[in-house]
Design a protein around this motif. Structure first.
Motif, PDB file in Angstrom:
ATOM      1  N   ASP A  36     -12.557 -76.707  97.376  1.00 48.73           N
ATOM      2  CA  ASP A  36     -13.410 -77.644  97.600  1.00 48.73           C
ATOM      3  C   ASP A  36     -14.836 -77.391  97.731  1.00 48.73           C
ATOM      4  O   ASP A  36     -15.504 -76.490  98.407  1.00 48.73           O
ATOM      5  CB  ASP A  36     -12.790 -78.219  99.089  1.00 48.73           C
ATOM      6  CG  ASP A  36     -13.532 -79.404  99.456  1.00 48.73           C
ATOM      7  OD1 ASP A  36     -15.049 -79.742  99.015  1.00 48.73           O
ATOM      8  OD2 ASP A  36     -12.863 -80.555  99.993  1.00 48.73           O
ATOM      9  N   THR A  37     -15.616 -78.006  96.623  1.00 48.48           N
ATOM     10  CA  THR A  37     -16.830 -77.543  96.353  1.00 48.48           C
ATOM     11  C   THR A  37     -17.870 -78.092  97.578  1.00 48.48           C
ATOM     12  O   THR A  37     -18.911 -77.336  97.549  1.00 48.48           O
ATOM     13  CB  THR A  37     -17.206 -77.908  94.929  1.00 48.48           C
ATOM     14  OG1 THR A  37     -17.151 -79.266  94.859  1.00 48.48           O
ATOM     15  CG2 THR A  37     -16.904 -77.124  93.966  1.00 48.48           C
ATOM     16  N   VAL A  38     -17.536 -79.071  98.131  1.00 45.96           N
ATOM     17  CA  VAL A  38     -18.275 -79.466  99.225  1.00 45.96           C
ATOM     18  C   VAL A  38     -18.240 -78.587 100.660  1.00 45.96           C
ATOM     19  O   VAL A  38     -19.041 -78.308 101.150  1.00 45.96           O
ATOM     20  CB  VAL A  38     -17.621 -81.026  99.713  1.00 45.96           C
ATOM     21  CG1 VAL A  38     -18.544 -81.437 100.982  1.00 45.96           C
ATOM     22  CG2 VAL A  38     -17.929 -81.891  98.582  1.00 45.96           C
ATOM     23  N   THR A  39     -16.684 -78.409 100.886  1.00 44.54           N
ATOM     24  CA  THR A  39     -16.614 -77.511 102.164  1.00 44.54           C
ATOM     25  C   THR A  39     -16.343 -76.111 102.149  1.00 44.54           C
ATOM     26  O   THR A  39     -16.202 -75.460 103.089  1.00 44.54           O
ATOM     27  CB  THR A  39     -15.431 -78.128 102.775  1.00 44.54           C
ATOM     28  OG1 THR A  39     -14.140 -78.092 102.233  1.00 44.54           O
ATOM     29  CG2 THR A  39     -15.643 -79.708 102.943  1.00 44.54           C
ATOM     30  N   GLU A  55     -13.365 -75.157 101.634  1.00 45.51           N
ATOM     31  CA  GLU A  55     -11.864 -74.946 101.897  1.00 45.51           C
ATOM     32  C   GLU A  55     -11.236 -74.553 100.464  1.00 45.51           C
ATOM     33  O   GLU A  55     -11.464 -75.002  99.428  1.00 45.51           O
ATOM     34  CB  GLU A  55     -11.253 -76.106 102.364  1.00 45.51           C
ATOM     35  CG  GLU A  55     -11.776 -76.371 103.817  1.00 45.51           C
ATOM     36  CD  GLU A  55     -11.308 -77.961 104.028  1.00 45.51           C
ATOM     37  OE1 GLU A  55     -10.742 -77.878 105.101  1.00 45.51           O
ATOM     38  OE2 GLU A  55     -12.066 -79.058 103.704  1.00 45.51           O
ATOM     39  N   PRO A  87     -13.801 -70.843 104.833  1.00 47.42           N
ATOM     40  CA  PRO A  87     -14.917 -71.978 104.422  1.00 47.42           C
ATOM     41  C   PRO A  87     -16.292 -71.314 104.641  1.00 47.42           C
ATOM     42  O   PRO A  87     -17.180 -71.614 103.715  1.00 47.42           O
ATOM     43  CB  PRO A  87     -14.433 -73.090 105.005  1.00 47.42           C
ATOM     44  CG  PRO A  87     -13.070 -73.326 105.511  1.00 47.42           C
ATOM     45  CD  PRO A  87     -12.970 -71.743 105.660  1.00 47.42           C
TER      46      PRO A  87
END
Lengths: 316, 167, 754
Positions: C617-620, C622, C742
């Motif tokens: 997950d490039t945002v978080t 994860e 993360p």
């Protein structure tokens, strides 16, 4: 567990009366957090008043177009309620991001709000913790505090509130209804329930001793879409590193403070036309990371930006 | 405290220390040791039983609070001679190794299938939609039951098989 | 016995006439486990109501107990006794072996006022009920004189020394070879302390029958537990009857006994009633062994075509101040890749941390997390496919000692895995595959694990119903021992699985080494085969020597065993008929097996490959494992169902190592901060996507008479590295400090401008 006596309350008024009259009394509903802590003797009630079977587990419409969630409703019942799913999806999503199905089947609405922190230093009774033992110090402050608060912490306590549900309820501007020890009903914003730690982190809410939460009242849903997202170390059944609840223009953050964190600065910026990333940057300008939890700043920035943007896109 | 709980269809009346959990009542008082103590803090799911048809962690439950309740533990699900379809599927798919989490997994499966049938969502369910029975839903809904032997793929296969057998 | 010493000669297992060997039959004890009726140690019902013992752990890491106040605990409701070092019954000094051939010496509980690790058991409360015992355990007041704990592994690396009796292994000239290499890699990886987290915490229930101690406990190895308890109690070894019939996971952590067993036995003797003692989940974290942290420096020097010229992996690790365990994270690499100049070794520092010890795939699990990622990095530097890089460094013989490989199908594992997984769809440049908010990537790694055979005995009986009973002091920790022993017995005696009984986990049965090091099936099974062969011979001689048998007078070596019938050509009778008539009391015979004298002339390993696809997950930051496939070669597979489960379980352990697992030490207190399953995160169901293991056909007749090897550790070897390599391929970030959480990945994503 320390020895205690147990009674099943016959009605809410009797419950608060018993709580007022019995030294060391505590209410118990699902017990998923209280028993966990009692086994470690972090909680040591002398008397338990079981309120799980009081007639306050229902979910009903309010006159103003909102919903009243009975305090004893299970987390599962709330998350599965079709009215909740349709009108308050952020709440259903938040509840489903917490615990496990088994825990949610037992945990109550009020118990979820009153759950205590998962800070490792709070759980290890050999370590100093001002929340567990006032005046003993904070083991986490100079310790392994990767998951500590970035907002509103004090030198006495850097623990976070770990409820997912409460973050969504905060974004939804929910109220809570209670019965005071004298038997009076009162209602106030959920935002006024939890306290920041200050010098007294062992006092976590503004409830009067023996006051019983009887319901959570949701106002009509705000215009716009809703979403909840939680970041955690594994895919399920784990506490969060950070979370965000968005309901229209209302934003709350989780696992970043001693209470569910209403992102008022971000909301104000959004309402005056700021972009999502600008708005959350305004909020984070007030953050005070400690080193090991510095990552929460970019994490919250990215997470909240993504969710706010997504919600705005869906509403459009 | 005098407490009466119906366990696997049989009313059991016991004089219990209020501190006794439902799990310890089953294991130490009723000699029903199928429900397991893996963590005693609601962190593993090995103690899962059905109370009034709903799956819960029996370790985080006081027995006295269950006066009048109906409890089904693994011993009430099926026997060696007459395995329940979920038990048979776990056996067929080798959905366990050491077996310690297994009774909890099986009780959890039964509760989970009822929850799905009732339309309860999970975080894998599309917002507003009815849940569908697929691998992702099973995985999320069974995540409250840790298997350190890590029979997770086999458990998913067993549950899919069992659901067909039960249909 | 002679027939099984000639390992290449056909025997009933290798001939597999009835086809039961390898068959994916259900677990023998499975019906008991799925119905909750298999009694694990704490669940065994003693002959009279038990008392409940609860241990108290030290709340300092190092120092001494200066004062003890048990008055309040002793006065608490239901309390029968409270023990500390001041009043625990006398036990022989640690390590005492009154019997010189004991496999384990005395392990006294509460031996002094000295505390050497946080959580060390220092007091016991025994009460009439569990609730009373737990409550009173909180009333034991201990005052400590604490010393400053020496626990900061990373700060003490420079002080680490050569483990006792070991030396570095150097072949050729590593420094010279490395300096002269065209392409070089020099990186360091870090793995954290890990905990076994068996679902069943260690537990014991003990009672005395006169002078005999009956002890049910949860243990991987029967004999050392029996001997150690007898030595600790100061009684004859035969006076301890130790049983461990069902074990809720071991993974190496139950390879030794702990104070639950000692204290239950002492208290049962002192109180004259059965006593149960179990660890709490929290006590398991410190009170039982853990996999120690490592720092691993890997240096690879290669020619431009990818051939390794110089190769080194050096491991720094730690153990308890009074321990000697070394996490041999460099050893596996000695047999893996060819390179003329090689250097491997270990450095050990002793700390005031709890006891380090073996945990699933000790050595390989940690070691592959560095080397197999280093190979991935080197492949990228060289512009080579990581699979091809490994194939180019395939050695013709063991690169360290020159011995021929008994079997080596690593290349086939790599190639078949690549094909089945769809490796050709992988883009070598990271960060190019996007799926919504996820970046998707693939990674792979090789797997290797050594093979061992240990001496074992077994007995086989046949009764008048033709039922075969296997008896062995072996254990089944979820590995499938019950099942494969039943299969060996059925195949050897020509009966159905329904006509076989298996009794294990008992010190009064013929000894076997127990479960560990993936030597269990081979060692115990070889002895079972030997016993089965002996029983075949006895039955054949019985038939051909019995005037009432149709086989009378024939050559006993010609007797066949199939479908419950003993036969020579068209003359036959059922096994049950023969035994009922000629030996109505049944026959019992033992067999044993031991390593062959020439075993060391071969390099015998198990191999595999892992392929993994993750989303980042490039945002978080994860990570989710989407797909994972392992392909393994580990000799003959006795049961494809149970072996597959072992392998997939090991692979998922690799996912945990890569993504979530690790204990963190607070050096101020000398304790692990995450002490339960809410804070030490093992994988849950939702962490695991589509995941499978495939086993290649193989028979390794240098390993043992059955040609089998082990799989219990193999699946874990390399699995975590495949996950880490997939993360890099997905997003271009290398995290060399496990687990890849993360927060760590997010820092890398931000640094890359993602």
């Amino acid at each position: 567990m320390k020895a205690f006596t147990y009674e099943r309350a016959s009605d809410a008024k009797a419950a608060v009366r018993a709580a007022a009259e019995t030294p060391g009394a505590r209410f118990i509903a699902g017990g998923t957090n209280l028993l966990d802590l009692m086994k470690l003797e972090i909680e040591q009630p002398q008397h338990l008043i079981d309120v799980s079977r009081l007639p306050m587990a229902g979910i009903e419409e309010t006159a103003t177009g909102g919903l009243r969630l009975g305090a004893a409703a299970t987390n599962s019942a709330v998350s599965a309620d079709e009215r909740v799913r349709a009108r308050y999806p952020v709440l259903s999503e938040a509840i489903l991001a917490g615990g496990s199905p088994q825990l949610r089947n037992k945990a109550s609405v009020a118990g979820n709000l009153l759950q205590r922190t998962r800070c490792a230093y709070f759980y290890d009774t050999s370590k100093p913790c001002n929340k567990r033992q006032s005046g003993s110090g904070c083991g986490a402050l100079e310790g392994l505090n990767r998951n500590a608060a970035i907002f509103g912490a004090s030198d006495a306590c850097i623990a976070t509130h770990t409820s997912d549900m409460a973050v969504a309820l905060t974004a939804l501007c929910a109220d809570i209804e209670t019965l005071t020890p004298s038997g009076d009903a009162r209602r106030f914003p959920l935002a006024d329930l939890h306290r920041l730690p200050g010098e007294t982190p062992h006092i976590e809410t503004h409830l009067i001793a023996g006051e019983l939460i009887t319901a959570v009242v949701l106002p009509p849903p705000p215009p716009g879409a809703q979403a909840y997202r939680k970041v955690r170390d594994r895919a399920s059944y784990a506490g969060g590193l950070a979370s965000v609840a968005v309901a229209g223009g209302q934003v709350a953050l989780g696992m970043v403070a001693h209470k569910p964190w209403r992102a008022e600065a971000a909301e104000a910026a959004l309402s005056s036309g700021a972009s999502a990333s600008e708005a959350i940057a305004q909020e984070l300008a007030g953050a005070s990371p400690l080193g090991r939890n510095d990552f929460k700043i970019p994490l919250v920035a990215r997470l909240a930006t993504a969710v706010i943007t997504d919600v705005a896109g869906r509403a459009a | 405290m005098r407490t009466t709980i119906t366990v696997n269809g049989e009313a059991r009346s016991l004089d219990l220390d209020p501190r006794t959990t439902l799990l310890d009542t089953l294991r130490e008082h009723l000699k029903l040791t199928g429900a397991k103590k893996g963590c005693d803090h609601g962190q593993c799911g090995a103690c899962t039983v059905l109370v009034n048809g709903v799956r819960i962690n029996s370790c985080l439950s006081l027995a006295v609070a269950h006066d009048g309740d109906e409890v089904v533990s693994i011993e009430g699900v099926g026997t060696v001679e007459t395995l329940h379809p979920v038990q048979q599927a776990f056996l067929t798919h080798d959905a366990f190794q050491c077996g310690y989490c297994t009774p909890g997994q099986i009780c959890s499966t039964l509760g989970m299938l009822d929850e799905l049938a009732a339309g309860w969502p999970s975080q894998e369910t599309a917002p507003g939609a009815a849940p569908v029975f697929n691998d992702a839903e099973i995985r999320e809904r069974m995540s409250g039951n840790i298997c350190r032997c890590s029979a997770y793929p086999q458990i998913v296969a067993a549950i899919k098989d069992a659901r067909e057998a039960m249909a | 016995m002679s027939s099984v010493n000639d390992w290449a000669a056909p025997n009933p297992v290798t001939t597999n006439r009835s086809g039961i060997i390898g068959k994916p039959v259900d677990r023998y004890e499975g019906p008991l486990k799925v119905t909750g009726t298999a009694p694990y140690a704490y669940e065994v019902q003693p002959p009279s109501p038990p008392a409940y013992g609860v241990m108290v752990g030290a709340s300092i890491a190092v120092g001494r107990i200066a004062a003890v106040d048990t008055a309040e605990a002793e006065a608490a409701p239901g309390v029968l006794t409270v023990w500390t070092h001041l009043n625990v019954p006398a036990q022989p000094a640690r390590g005492t072996k009154a019997h010189p051939r004991s496999t384990q010496g005395s392990k006294p509980a509460f031996e002094s006022d000295r505390v050497t690790y946080w959580g060390q058991p220092v007091a016991l409360v025994v009460a009439d009920t569990l609730e009373n015992a737990v409550a009173a355990s909180h009333l034991v007041r201990l005052t400590y004189e604490a010393e400053t704990p020496d626990v900061d592994f990373r700060a003490r690396l420079a002080d680490a020394g050569q483990p006792l009796g070991e030396q570095d292994m150097e072949v050729g000239d590593f420094d010279g070879g490395f300096a002269a290499s065209a392409v070089k890699l020099d990186e360091t990886w870090v793995t954290p302390i890990q905990n076994h987290c068996q679902m069943e915490p260690c537990a014991s229930v003990v009672w005395w029958e006169g002078d005999k101690c009956v002890a049910h406990t949860s243990i991987q190895m029967v004999k050392p537990a029996q001997h150690g308890l007898a030595e600790t109690l100061g009684i004859d070894r035969d006076a301890v009857h130790l049983l461990t019939r069902y074990i809720g996971g071991g993974f190496g952590g139950k390879g030794q006994t702990y104070d639950d067993l000692t204290l239950a036995a002492l208290a049962a003797r002192a109180l004259g009633r059965p006593v149960k003692v179990a660890f709490t989940r929290q006590q398991m974290m410190h009170g039982t062994i853990h996999r120690p942290a490592t720092v691993m420096r890997v240096r690879l020097g290669a020619e431009k075509d990818g051939r390794l010229n110089a190769f080194s992996i050096m491991t720094w690790t730690h153990c308890h101040k009074e321990g000697s365990f070394t996490e041999h994270a460099s050893n596996f690499a000695r047999a893996l890749y060819a390179a003329p100049n090689r250097l491997t070794g270990h450095r050990l520092i002793k700390l005031d941390l709890p006891h380090a010890g073996p945990m699933r795939a000790p050595g390989e699990a940690s070691g592959t997390m560095s080397l197999e990622c280093a190979m991935d990095e080197l492949a990228e530097q060289l512009g080579l496919d990581p699979v091809e890089l490994r194939i180019r460094n395939e050695p013709p013989v063991d690169p360290e000692n020159g011995r021929p490989f008994s079997q080596r199908q690593l290349v086939r594992c790599l190639k078949e895995g690549a094909q089945l997984f769809g490796w050709d769809r992988r883009l070598p440049t990271p960060g190019l595959v996007r799926d919504g908010r996820w970046l998707v990537g693939m990674g792979m790694a090789a797997a290797i694990r050594g093979n061992f055979l240990l001496p074992a005995k077994c007995s086989f009986s046949v009764d008048a119903d033709g039922v075969i009973t296997v008896r062995q002091g072996m254990t089944d920790i979820g590995t499938g021992t019950y099942t494969v022993l039943a299969q060996i017995a059925a195949e050897t005696l020509g009966v159905t699985l329904g006509e076989v009984r298996v009794e294990i986990g008992d010190s009064e049965l013929p000894p076997a080494p127990g479960s560990g090091g993936q030597f269990g099936a081979a060692s115990a099974g070889s002895a079972a085969l030997a016993a089965g062969m002996n029983l075949r011979r006895a039955i054949a001689e019985l038939a051909t020597g019995d005037p009432n048998s149709p086989l009378y007078g024939d050559d006993p070596t010609l007797v066949t065993f199939q479908d419950g019938v003993v036969a020579i050509e068209n003359k036959s009778e059922t096994l049950a008929t023969l035994i009922r008539r000629a030996a109505p009391a049944g026959l019992t015979i033992e067999g044993d097996s031991r390593p062959a004298a020439d075993m060391r002339e071969w390099s015998t390993q198990t191999y595999g490959s892992h392929y993994c696809e993750v989303g980042v997950d490039t945002v978080t930051g994860e990570v989710r494992v989407r797909r994972m496939l392992g392909v393994f070669a580990a000799g003959r597979i006795l049961n494809y169902k149970t072996a597959r489960s072992q392998l997939t379980g090991g692979m998922i352990w690799g996912v945990g190592s890569a993504l979530t697992e690790g204990n963190v030490v607070d050096p101020r207190y000398g304790s692990l901060i995450n002490q339960d399953l809410a804070q030490y995160l093992v994988p849950v169901q939702a962490d695991i996507g589509e995941l499978d293991a495939i086993m290649l056909d193989e028979v390794d007749d240098k390993a043992n008479p059955m040609g089998v090897k082990g799989v219990g550790e193999l699946g874990n070897s390399g699995a975590g590295a495949a996950v880490a390599n997939a993360i890099y391929n997905a997003c271009g970030v290398r995290v060399r400090d496990y687990p890849i959480t993360p927060d760590k990945l997010l820092a890398g994503l931000i640094a890359k401008g993602l």
